[in-house]
Design an enzyme around this catalytic site. Structure first.
Site, PDB file in Angstrom:
ATOM      1  NE  ARG A 148     -39.786 -74.662  32.080  1.00 56.68           N
ATOM      2  CZ  ARG A 148     -40.942 -74.025  31.887  1.00 56.68           C
ATOM      3  NH1 ARG A 148     -41.285 -73.630  30.683  1.00 56.68           N
ATOM      4  NH2 ARG A 148     -41.763 -73.791  32.889  1.00 56.68           N
ATOM      5  CG  ASP A 190     -38.733 -72.529  35.196  1.00 55.62           C
ATOM      6  OD1 ASP A 190     -38.232 -73.442  35.872  1.00 55.62           O
ATOM      7  OD2 ASP A 190     -39.751 -71.897  35.547  1.00 55.62           O
ATOM      8  CD  GLN A 220     -42.282 -75.218  42.402  1.00 53.08           C
ATOM      9  OE1 GLN A 220     -41.821 -76.201  42.993  1.00 53.08           O
ATOM     10  NE2 GLN A 220     -42.471 -75.197  41.099  1.00 53.08           N
ATOM     11  CE  LYS A 243     -36.156 -75.750  38.785  1.00 53.21           C
ATOM     12  NZ  LYS A 243     -37.175 -75.130  39.639  1.00 53.21           N
ATOM     13  CB  SER A 262     -45.907 -69.091  37.831  1.00 56.25           C
ATOM     14  OG  SER A 262     -44.731 -69.828  37.664  1.00 56.25           O
TER      15      SER A 262
HETATM   16  C1  S3P Z   1     -42.319 -71.867  40.049  1.00 56.87           C
HETATM   17  C2  S3P Z   1     -41.119 -71.758  40.702  1.00 56.87           C
HETATM   18  C3  S3P Z   1     -39.883 -72.374  40.202  1.00 56.87           C
HETATM   19  C4  S3P Z   1     -39.967 -72.737  38.728  1.00 56.87           C
HETATM   20  C5  S3P Z   1     -41.251 -73.436  38.404  1.00 56.87           C
HETATM   21  C6  S3P Z   1     -42.446 -72.574  38.753  1.00 56.87           C
HETATM   22  C7  S3P Z   1     -43.510 -71.252  40.636  1.00 56.87           C
HETATM   23  O1  S3P Z   1     -39.630 -73.557  40.923  1.00 56.87           O
HETATM   24  O2  S3P Z   1     -38.879 -73.547  38.364  1.00 56.87           O
HETATM   25  O3  S3P Z   1     -41.309 -73.763  37.017  1.00 56.87           O
HETATM   26  O4  S3P Z   1     -44.550 -71.131  39.951  1.00 56.87           O
HETATM   27  O5  S3P Z   1     -43.446 -70.865  41.808  1.00 56.87           O
HETATM   28  P1  S3P Z   1     -38.818 -73.564  42.318  1.00 56.87           P
HETATM   29  O6  S3P Z   1     -39.640 -72.909  43.342  1.00 56.87           O
HETATM   30  O7  S3P Z   1     -38.605 -75.025  42.600  1.00 56.87           O
HETATM   31  O8  S3P Z   1     -37.533 -72.834  42.021  1.00 56.87           O
END
Ligand code: S3P
Length: 434
Positions: free
Chosen positions: A389, A317, A171, A344, A24
């Site tokens: 994963r 995750d 996100q 996912k 991230s």
């Molecule tokens: C992430 C947010 C999460 C996570 C992803 C990374 C990010 O997703 O599952 O692996 O970097 O902002 P969501 O925003 O869909 O929950």
């Protein structure tokens, strides 16, 4: 032919491991450095396929990015309005984070862009970012049902928004905030369930005025980002596979160095401790504005729990790994409130249920989770469905199975955890390429 693994049974895990950089944070570091004024350095960058795809895209958009050595990037920022359009589609690969954040960032540019992704990403919902961005005035065309590819039209006139997130998603929050950099006036995002705040923290690190606290973020357009040095901590989500594996395999004692400990990421630690895990945080400190710690994890027998729903966003995750812990714990574990797992990289509830059932586990899936009764696992052949994963979680399960587990379709592990097989094998995993 896709890559397969032969995993388990394993021996006790020992040693000190350095886990690759946070995915991230690596995505965001490249994005913000690209539109900053001046030259930024990113250290501890994740050399994964997902984050490399983001780097390639900024190259297409006219940003010079050097890789002086592994896990280092020098980004020659072009300033907030310095990106140039690409006549070619921008390929995000497997990365939902890449595509959703870029959609926000590109919504307010004076050029059009097309975002594409691989087969898995092409099945993931983008309506959740298109909807708020459209309210800000962006024009974004998608495939049927809001699926990629996305065509983002040129727009020099985004409007700010006060937006309450209908889905719990960092996100989506980040896409709105990145679009807000290009809107005149205050953009506000409100969350009923706080999610990871890396975009907010990193905007502040690049000198953009932003007000934020759990569940709330506000910024206004028209400022500038100043180049900086981002030090990326080790990815808690990658560390998670080792936390669970060492907890499950008798005699294990592992030390994981400088792991990112942002509370919006470490829900699994809290869940595992409720189950009886022995994980100690040592040498707490700070790295690049994020708290980090060394994690010492020793074998401990686990018991089932009702996973508190409040933990779900903080471990979104990590559920594939938790499924494995629960399948080998004493008693029943109940997971609820986790329907997001179905959108996912693959449907993670279905994928983990099917794979663990075929190894002998007692699991019933529910629309938003699962009921898992712990027991023993045997060997067999399982399918990761191309999800990084799922593949790594099944490799952990195999360490406690009574026979070898063959895991199919493991190529995508390189999206988030390059070198996983080598690192895991060195720590004591029974794991090799098929
Ligand atoms: C992430 C947010 C999460 C996570 C992803 C990374 C990010 O997703 O599952 O692996 O970097 O902002 P969501 O925003 O869909 O929950």
């Amino acid at each position: 032919m896709s890559l397969g693994w032969i995993a388990g049974p394993g021996t006790a895990l020992h040693g000190e491991l350095t886990i690759p950089g946070d995915k991230s944070i690596s995505h965001r570091a490249i994005m913000l450095a690209a539109i900053a004024d001046g030259t930024s350095r990113v250290s501890g960058f994740l050399e994964g396929e997902d984050t490399r795809a983001t780097t390639r895209i900024f190259g297409q958009l006219g940003v010079a990015i050097e890789s002086p050595s592994l896990s280092e990037r020098i980004v020659h920022g072009v300033g907030l309005h310095g990106l140039t359009g690409s006549s070619e589609p921008l390929d995000c690969g497997n990365a939902g984070t890449g595509m959703r954040l870029l959609t926000g960032l590109l919504a307010g540019q004076g050029f059009a862009s097309v975002l594409t992704g691989d087969a898995s990403l092409s099945r993931r919902p983008m309506g959740r970012v298109i909807e708020p961005l459209a309210r800000m005035g962006a024009r974004i065309d998608s495939g049927t049902g809001g699926l990629p590819p996305l065509r983002i039209h040129a727009n020099n006139n985004l409007q700010p928004i006060d937006y309450e997130l209908p889905v719990t998603s960092a996100q989506v929050k980040s896409a709105v905030l990145l679009a807000g950099l290009y809107a005149q006036g205050d953009t506000i995002v409100r969350e009923a369930h706080p999610t990871r705040d890396y975009t907010e923290r990193m905007l502040a690190a690049f000198g953009w005025p932003i007000e934020f606290r759990p569940g709330f973020a506000r910024l206004s357009g028209g400022h500038r980002l100043r180049a900086t040095h981002i030090q990326v901590p080790a990815d808690f989500s990658s560390a998670a596979f080792f936390l669970v594996a060492a907890t499950l395999v008798p005699g294990s004692d592992l030390l994981l160095r400088r792991v990112g400990m942002n509370p919006r990421r470490t829900g699994l630690l809290r869940a595992l401790r409720l189950m009886g895990a022995d994980i100690v945080e040592e040498n707490p400190g700070e790295q690049g504005g994020e708290s980090v710690a060394d994690l010492r994890v020793c074998y401990a027998p686990l018991h089932g729990i009702i996973v508190p729903e409040v933990l779900v966003p903080d471990m979104i995750d990590e559920f594939p790994a938790l499924f494995v812990a629960a399948a080998l714990a004493d008693g029943e574990t109940r997971i609820t409130g986790a329907a997001e797992l179905r959108v996912k990289e693959t449907d993670r509830i279905a994928a983990m249920t099917a794979a663990l059932q075929s190894l002998g586990a007692d699991i019933a899936e529910t629309p938003d989770g699962a009921i898992i009764r712990g027991g023993k696992l045997h060997g067999g052949t399982v399918d990761s469905r191309g999800d990084h994963r799922i593949a790594m979680s099944l490799a952990i399960a195999a360490q406690r199975a009574s026979g070898e587990v063959r895991i199919g379709d493991c190529d995508n592990v390189a999206t988030s955890f390059p070198g996983f097989v080598e690192l895991a094998a060195a720590a004591g995993f029974g794991l090799r390429l098929a």
